[in-house]
Scaffold this motif. Sequence first.
Motif, PDB file in Angstrom:
ATOM      1  N   PRO A 135       0.770  -1.001   0.537  1.00 37.25           N
ATOM      2  CA  PRO A 135       0.192  -0.274   0.030  1.00 37.25           C
ATOM      3  C   PRO A 135       0.574   1.156   0.030  1.00 37.25           C
ATOM      4  O   PRO A 135       2.049   1.356   0.732  1.00 37.25           O
ATOM      5  CB  PRO A 135      -0.570  -0.128   1.744  1.00 37.25           C
ATOM      6  CG  PRO A 135      -1.342  -1.908   1.462  1.00 37.25           C
ATOM      7  CD  PRO A 135       0.633  -2.087   0.853  1.00 37.25           C
ATOM      8  N   GLY A 136       0.454   2.282  -1.101  1.00 39.24           N
ATOM      9  CA  GLY A 136       1.938   3.339  -1.562  1.00 39.24           C
ATOM     10  C   GLY A 136       2.490   3.383  -1.843  1.00 39.24           C
ATOM     11  O   GLY A 136       3.925   4.437  -2.696  1.00 39.24           O
ATOM     12  N   GLY A 137       3.004   1.890  -2.601  1.00 39.94           N
ATOM     13  CA  GLY A 137       4.019   1.488  -3.503  1.00 39.94           C
ATOM     14  C   GLY A 137       3.915   2.430  -5.024  1.00 39.94           C
ATOM     15  O   GLY A 137       2.856   2.524  -4.884  1.00 39.94           O
ATOM     16  N   VAL A 138       4.222   2.102  -5.292  1.00 42.17           N
ATOM     17  CA  VAL A 138       4.535   3.255  -6.715  1.00 42.17           C
ATOM     18  C   VAL A 138       4.416   1.938  -8.366  1.00 42.17           C
ATOM     19  O   VAL A 138       4.981   1.125  -8.258  1.00 42.17           O
ATOM     20  CB  VAL A 138       5.517   3.796  -7.263  1.00 42.17           C
ATOM     21  CG1 VAL A 138       5.679   4.679  -8.200  1.00 42.17           C
ATOM     22  CG2 VAL A 138       5.200   5.373  -6.806  1.00 42.17           C
ATOM     23  N   ALA A 139       3.131   2.134  -9.034  1.00 36.01           N
ATOM     24  CA  ALA A 139       3.427   1.819 -10.391  1.00 36.01           C
ATOM     25  C   ALA A 139       3.897   2.434 -11.086  1.00 36.01           C
ATOM     26  O   ALA A 139       3.164   4.078 -11.642  1.00 36.01           O
ATOM     27  CB  ALA A 139       2.236   1.253 -10.426  1.00 36.01           C
TER      28      ALA A 139
END
Length: 246
Positions: A126-130
């Motif tokens: 959660p909060g990670g970037v794609a």
Amino acid sequence: MQLHDPYCSDIRDEIAVLKDVLEPLHAQGQLRNVLEIGCGTGDMTRRIADAWPDTKVCALEVDTIQLEKNQQRNRHDNITFLGGPAEHIPFGARIFDAVLMFKSLHHVPGALLDQALNEIHRVLRPGGVAYFAEPVFAGELNEIIRLFHDEEIVRQAAFEALVRASDDSRWDCAREVHYRVPVQFLDFEDFERKVMRVTHSDFQLTPERIKEVRCAFEPHMTNHGAHFGRPMRANTFVKALSRELS
């Protein structure tokens, strides 16, 4: 979201655009594990590993020939090259701080694009970037390549998948950037080797087709090779903190 900005003339290096996205995470100590999908020759993988040497980078590639080359040539302690497609990522949930795709989303079969984006969402914390950097179907280099490999339909499909993702409440659509990357070839033989004779595709090249491509390429030659500015679009999504795939 915009498929193409025809007025964009901003020449930028790929890693510089990526740094705008990842540096804030790194500064907060939240860039420990990165996944790159469809790493190809691993050139960007190595640049990422050099830019963030304290980050572990796992790079997936479905082309078994190229994968073996990458593994044999790997000199980075923080890179692991593995086989695997975007639609079946061989990792558990919530592992990665960032998932990156450079010019590879449109290579995912159209019917599996949504599944691939779901998989990316699954393996991100959660909060990670794609981050998706896709070539735009425009420009002088594109006009040469389309003579033997026309990707208009698959690139459109990849863009439409991202548009659908932007409407999905499981994602926060953070930003979209249009830019151009400098591309250089020493001569036509260099172009043929790097673009036309790749191991992951068979373009059914005939002597007549090669001659046609050469005729389109040669006018761009100078005393210092052929130079192009390839139009690109980078879309960044953030995994929403409170939403998971049910």
